[in-house]
Design a protein around this motif. Structure first.
Motif, mmCIF file in Angstrom:
data_model
loop_
_atom_site.group_PDB
_atom_site.id
_atom_site.type_symbol
_atom_site.label_atom_id
_atom_site.label_comp_id
_atom_site.label_asym_id
_atom_site.label_seq_id
_atom_site.Cartn_x
_atom_site.Cartn_y
_atom_site.Cartn_z
ATOM 1 N N MET A 46 0.828 -1.210 0.000
ATOM 2 C CA MET A 46 0.000 0.000 0.000
ATOM 3 C C MET A 46 0.860 1.257 0.000
ATOM 4 N N LYS A 47 0.269 2.312 -0.484
ATOM 5 C CA LYS A 47 0.894 3.628 -0.445
ATOM 6 C C LYS A 47 0.200 4.412 0.666
ATOM 7 N N ILE A 48 0.973 4.830 1.675
ATOM 8 C CA ILE A 48 0.389 5.374 2.907
ATOM 9 C C ILE A 48 0.967 6.751 3.225
ATOM 10 N N LEU A 49 0.090 7.677 3.629
ATOM 11 C CA LEU A 49 0.501 9.014 4.063
ATOM 12 C C LEU A 49 0.130 9.175 5.532
ATOM 13 N N LEU A 50 1.121 9.471 6.358
ATOM 14 C CA LEU A 50 0.906 9.728 7.785
ATOM 15 C C LEU A 50 1.033 11.232 8.016
ATOM 16 N N VAL A 51 -0.003 11.836 8.606
ATOM 17 C CA VAL A 51 -0.058 13.290 8.756
ATOM 18 C C VAL A 51 0.044 13.681 10.225
ATOM 19 N N GLY A 86 6.907 -3.842 3.639
ATOM 20 C CA GLY A 86 6.922 -3.621 2.196
ATOM 21 C C GLY A 86 6.034 -2.501 1.694
ATOM 22 N N HIS A 87 5.439 -1.709 2.615
ATOM 23 C CA HIS A 87 4.576 -0.606 2.191
ATOM 24 C C HIS A 87 5.400 0.639 1.883
ATOM 25 N N GLU A 88 4.849 1.512 1.059
ATOM 26 C CA GLU A 88 5.475 2.798 0.740
ATOM 27 C C GLU A 88 4.858 3.850 1.645
ATOM 28 N N VAL A 89 5.664 4.511 2.469
ATOM 29 C CA VAL A 89 5.120 5.397 3.495
ATOM 30 C C VAL A 89 5.773 6.780 3.432
ATOM 31 N N THR A 90 4.934 7.812 3.519
ATOM 32 C CA THR A 90 5.391 9.199 3.575
ATOM 33 C C THR A 90 4.845 9.846 4.841
ATOM 34 N N LEU A 91 5.686 10.587 5.539
ATOM 35 C CA LEU A 91 5.283 11.283 6.763
ATOM 36 C C LEU A 91 5.443 12.785 6.568
ATOM 37 N N VAL A 92 4.356 13.517 6.806
ATOM 38 C CA VAL A 92 4.398 14.978 6.770
ATOM 39 C C VAL A 92 4.009 15.492 8.142
ATOM 40 N N SER A 93 4.791 16.431 8.686
ATOM 41 C CA SER A 93 4.494 16.967 10.008
ATOM 42 C C SER A 93 5.218 18.286 10.222
ATOM 43 N N ASN A 148 -3.394 10.609 -4.133
ATOM 44 C CA ASN A 148 -3.352 9.232 -4.642
ATOM 45 C C ASN A 148 -2.713 8.219 -3.683
ATOM 46 N N PHE A 149 -2.988 8.365 -2.410
ATOM 47 C CA PHE A 149 -2.561 7.380 -1.415
ATOM 48 C C PHE A 149 -3.705 6.396 -1.159
ATOM 49 N N ALA A 160 -7.765 7.496 -1.231
ATOM 50 C CA ALA A 160 -8.765 6.425 -1.151
ATOM 51 C C ALA A 160 -9.436 6.337 0.217
ATOM 52 N N LYS A 161 -8.642 6.284 1.294
ATOM 53 C CA LYS A 161 -9.199 6.123 2.639
ATOM 54 C C LYS A 161 -8.549 7.105 3.606
ATOM 55 N N LEU A 162 -9.341 7.540 4.594
ATOM 56 C CA LEU A 162 -8.851 8.482 5.595
ATOM 57 C C LEU A 162 -9.181 7.957 6.991
ATOM 58 N N PHE A 163 -8.154 7.854 7.846
ATOM 59 C CA PHE A 163 -8.337 7.366 9.212
ATOM 60 C C PHE A 163 -7.807 8.397 10.202
ATOM 61 N N LEU A 164 -8.316 8.296 11.430
ATOM 62 C CA LEU A 164 -7.932 9.224 12.499
ATOM 63 C C LEU A 164 -7.393 8.447 13.691
#
Length: 379
Positions: A1-6, A24-31, A87-88, A118-122
């Motif tokens: 999966m392609k994942i964005l952590l905010v 094996g996931h692709e992860v980006t962190l913005v903070s 596009n995450f 695609a999906k948004l979690f909190l």
């Protein structure tokens, strides 16, 4: 999966990112790096106008026009790079206010993330509307608001927590809960207030990267070293006044048997190095479960005074004082617990080993990352 952590608190998203990458996931962190703590981020949004003359200008502009130029700056930095946030498969917010900016600006960013991914979690892992309301209504036996109710701290000083009860933050809460696919709690202090909420997906324990935290077996030395780290802004909320009073009493009687290391407001990398030599770490009083700093210290084999209430013991099937010490807002109790450890260092050794084993069993960053990916995929 392609994942964005905010957003980032206490290195939680960094450890989760490392676990997800190991899978094996692709992860980006913005903070924003979480102020003085300077946590790493793939895309760092820099908070400006928070010191010196520029801060005074900012305060003046806010009083006159209601505009927060730090908030405007962070929103602008985000949208200047907006193509990087599309596009995450999964986007996860660290909080209802993940970047710590004005609610109207958070809404714009969260709306963009919702529409372009695609999906948004909190995550519920820090003060938010649900946990603050629950605590403010005195539904816990004690909470971060206990010092406020006791008159130790003013309403103005408690604004960082109380703001979540303000109309604009309640509106932000409602907005976020409408947009997200689900909410996850990181420990029992946030799990309990969310029980019964239709968006609540359950508790997933904090991920701890044990590969980056070496276990230091307890060595019997001449003195028991106690570490007390203070974030001055949260002094009363963490119960640091109880710890300091207890330490003064102990030092009068056991100065030859103990040493105290106290640090204030230091960056994360410096903080974890400072407590390496300690046997005991004093974390916080007003909690039912451990926060992130406590868990990392436990991974290193420190005996931590933190939240370990009966709800925590029942959840993990533990005995009292098995993996850490439940810290209570009671100086005499804290003195007695620390005194027992100073006079019986073999107990330190046992708890130290149990603490590391507990972290590896319940908080290992890769097994926790698997739990996150399973919840994200099934919701």
């Amino acid at each position: 999966m392609k994942i964005l952590l905010v957003g980032e608190y206490s290195r939680l998203h960094n450890s989760l990112k490392e676990g997800l990458q190991a899978l094996g996931h692709e992860v980006t962190l913005v903070s924003t790096g979480d102020e003085f703590k300077n946590y790493p981020s793939d895309m760092l949004l820099k908070r400006k106008y928070d010191s010196g003359i520029s801060k005074k200008v900012k305060v003046g502009l806010f009083k006159i026009f209601g505009k927060d130029i730090s908030s405007i700056s962070l929103k602008r930095q985000f949208f200047q790079q907006k193509e990087k946030f599309k596009n995450f498969d999964v986007v996860q917010l660290i909080n209802e206010s993940p970047l710590g900016i004005q609610p109207k600006h958070e809404k714009e960013i969260i709306s963009f993330l919702s529409h372009n991914n695609a999906k948004l979690f909190l995550l519920s892992c820090g003060t938010d509307y649900t946990s603050v309301k629950y605590a403010f209504e005195k539904k816990f036996r004690y909470s971060i608001f206990t010092p406020f109710f006791e008159g130790k701290i003013s309403e103005k000083e408690y604004f960082p927590a109380l703001k979540y009860l303000m109309p604009e933050y309640k509106e932000l809460h409602d907005f976020v809960f409408e947009k997200v696919d689900g909410v996850i709690a990181s420990d029992l202090d946030y799990h309990i207030p969310l029980l019964g909420n239709k968006k609540y997906l359950g508790l997933i324990a904090n991920p701890i990267n044990t590969e980056k935290l070496n276990f230091n077996p307890f060595a019997s030395e001449e003195k028991v070293i106690i570490f007390h780290g203070i974030n001055r802004a949260n002094y009363f909320k963490k119960g640091n006044d109880y710890f300091e009073t207890a330490l003064k009493k102990l030092q009068q009687q056991y100065s030859s048997k103990m040493e105290v290391i106290t640090v204030e407001n230091v960056p994360y990398s410096e903080y974890i190095e400072k407590y390496n030599s300690a046997h005991i770490l004093l974390d916080q009083v007003f909690a039912y479960d451990q926060g992130y700093n406590a868990l990392e210290a436990m991974a290193k084999g420190k005996v931590v005074f933190t939240g370990a209430e009966k709800e925590f013991l029942e959840h993990y099937n533990l005995k009292e004082d098995e993996v850490c010490i439940n810290a209570l807002p009671d100086v005499d109790y804290l003195v007695q617990k620390m005194e027992d450890l100073i006079l019986n260092p073999e107990k330190l050794q046992t708890i130290s080993k149990n603490a590391r084993a507990f972290i590896e069993r319940e908080h290992h960053y890769i097994s926790i990352a698997k739990k996150y990916s399973e919840v994200w995929n099934s919701n």
